[in-house]
Design a protein around this motif. Structure first.
Motif, PDB file in Angstrom:
ATOM      1  N   GLN A 186       0.808  -1.218   0.000  1.00  0.00           N
ATOM      2  CA  GLN A 186       0.000   0.000   0.000  1.00  0.00           C
ATOM      3  C   GLN A 186       0.841   1.267   0.000  1.00  0.00           C
ATOM      4  O   GLN A 186       0.304   2.363  -0.147  1.00  0.00           O
ATOM      5  CB  GLN A 186      -0.933   0.000   1.210  1.00  0.00           C
ATOM      6  N   THR A 236       1.782  -3.691  -7.816  1.00  0.00           N
ATOM      7  CA  THR A 236       1.916  -3.479  -9.258  1.00  0.00           C
ATOM      8  C   THR A 236       0.824  -2.554  -9.782  1.00  0.00           C
ATOM      9  O   THR A 236       1.095  -1.650 -10.581  1.00  0.00           O
ATOM     10  CB  THR A 236       1.872  -4.833  -9.990  1.00  0.00           C
ATOM     11  N   ALA A 237      -0.415  -2.766  -9.332  1.00  0.00           N
ATOM     12  CA  ALA A 237      -1.527  -1.926  -9.803  1.00  0.00           C
ATOM     13  C   ALA A 237      -1.340  -0.468  -9.390  1.00  0.00           C
ATOM     14  O   ALA A 237      -1.585   0.445 -10.197  1.00  0.00           O
ATOM     15  CB  ALA A 237      -2.845  -2.463  -9.254  1.00  0.00           C
ATOM     16  N   LEU A 238      -0.906  -0.228  -8.165  1.00  0.00           N
ATOM     17  CA  LEU A 238      -0.711   1.151  -7.719  1.00  0.00           C
ATOM     18  C   LEU A 238       0.439   1.823  -8.464  1.00  0.00           C
ATOM     19  O   LEU A 238       0.362   3.010  -8.792  1.00  0.00           O
ATOM     20  CB  LEU A 238      -0.470   1.186  -6.208  1.00  0.00           C
ATOM     21  N   ASN A 239       1.493   1.077  -8.766  1.00  0.00           N
ATOM     22  CA  ASN A 239       2.596   1.660  -9.527  1.00  0.00           C
ATOM     23  C   ASN A 239       2.195   1.909 -10.982  1.00  0.00           C
ATOM     24  O   ASN A 239       2.632   2.893 -11.585  1.00  0.00           O
ATOM     25  CB  ASN A 239       3.837   0.775  -9.445  1.00  0.00           C
ATOM     26  N   LEU A 240       1.361   1.048 -11.553  1.00  0.00           N
ATOM     27  CA  LEU A 240       0.855   1.309 -12.907  1.00  0.00           C
ATOM     28  C   LEU A 240      -0.060   2.537 -12.920  1.00  0.00           C
ATOM     29  O   LEU A 240      -0.046   3.315 -13.882  1.00  0.00           O
ATOM     30  CB  LEU A 240       0.122   0.082 -13.451  1.00  0.00           C
ATOM     31  N   ALA A 241      -0.846   2.710 -11.854  1.00  0.00           N
ATOM     32  CA  ALA A 241      -1.674   3.921 -11.746  1.00  0.00           C
ATOM     33  C   ALA A 241      -0.797   5.168 -11.656  1.00  0.00           C
ATOM     34  O   ALA A 241      -1.122   6.205 -12.246  1.00  0.00           O
ATOM     35  CB  ALA A 241      -2.590   3.815 -10.533  1.00  0.00           C
ATOM     36  N   LEU A 269       0.225  -7.963  -6.442  1.00  0.00           N
ATOM     37  CA  LEU A 269      -0.700  -7.430  -7.452  1.00  0.00           C
ATOM     38  C   LEU A 269      -1.137  -6.011  -7.109  1.00  0.00           C
ATOM     39  O   LEU A 269      -1.224  -5.152  -7.997  1.00  0.00           O
ATOM     40  CB  LEU A 269      -1.910  -8.348  -7.594  1.00  0.00           C
ATOM     41  N   LEU A 270      -1.411  -5.746  -5.838  1.00  0.00           N
ATOM     42  CA  LEU A 270      -1.788  -4.396  -5.426  1.00  0.00           C
ATOM     43  C   LEU A 270      -0.628  -3.430  -5.642  1.00  0.00           C
ATOM     44  O   LEU A 270      -0.822  -2.313  -6.139  1.00  0.00           O
ATOM     45  CB  LEU A 270      -2.207  -4.379  -3.954  1.00  0.00           C
ATOM     46  N   LEU A 320       8.461  -1.177 -10.259  1.00  0.00           N
ATOM     47  CA  LEU A 320       7.960  -2.357 -10.966  1.00  0.00           C
ATOM     48  C   LEU A 320       9.091  -3.311 -11.335  1.00  0.00           C
ATOM     49  O   LEU A 320       8.890  -4.524 -11.398  1.00  0.00           O
ATOM     50  CB  LEU A 320       7.190  -1.937 -12.221  1.00  0.00           C
TER      51      LEU A 320
END
Length: 177
Positions: free
Chosen positions: A66, A130-135, A127-128, A105
């Motif tokens: 997070q 990775t998703a936050l870094n992609l955002a 996964l969280l 990442l």
């Protein structure tokens, strides 16, 4: 008189006495200290300690996952403060907004290496993360677009287009020669 020989000083304490045993009745053990030999740990306490350690690792893995959210909010605020004009400060912030998530990442495995344990599932935290870094990378790309630095219009590609073919030819009039 030789040094060390002669009368004993009243204030001196002899720390080594070969005649006394290791547990002298004259000096009781301090509170909370026992001289009993360490007993073998029973399986229940060892299992409890391992479960506690696994729970702690799982909690820390979620905290690490997070962490990019805080960075995302800070970077969004900095981009808003930079404005919508192209200058050195805004370019630096956008570069940072793209570079930090990219590096994060690349090192997902290293970030979650301390939490590697058969009893700890790190797939969801990864996964969280990775998703936050992609955002965060998406936020940087959005800022590039608002600054007009992304080629999203047809006019941005004019130099690569071939000239239009002439469909009409106008002629007429009197030749001057």
């Amino acid at each position: 008189m030789e040094k060390g020989k002669g009368l004993a000083r009243r204030w001196a304490v002899e720390l080594h006495d070969a005649s006394s045993s290791s547990s002298s009745p004259a000096f009781p053990d301090p509170p909370g200290f026992t001289r009993s030999a360490p007993e073998a740990e029973d399986a229940a306490s060892a299992r409890q300690r391992k479960e506690t350690e696994a729970a702690w690792k799982g909690q820390k893995a979620w905290e690490v996952a997070q962490a990019p959210f805080k960075n995302l909010m800070m970077m969004g605020f900095m981009m808003w403060m930079a404005g919508s004009t192209v200058h050195l400060f805004s370019i630096g912030i956008v570069f940072s907004a793209l570079w930090q998530p990219f590096n994060a990442l690349r090192s997902v495995g290293k970030v979650f290496e301390p939490f590697k344990d058969p009893r700890v599932d790190t797939l969801a935290p990864k996964l969280l993360f990775t998703a936050l870094n992609l955002a965060a990378m998406g936020l940087g790309v959005w800022k590039l677009n608002t600054l007009g630095l992304l080629p999203t219009n047809a006019s941005d590609w004019v130099s690569s287009l071939s000239p239009a073919r002439e469909v009409e030819y106008a002629g007429g009039g009197i030749p001057l020669m």
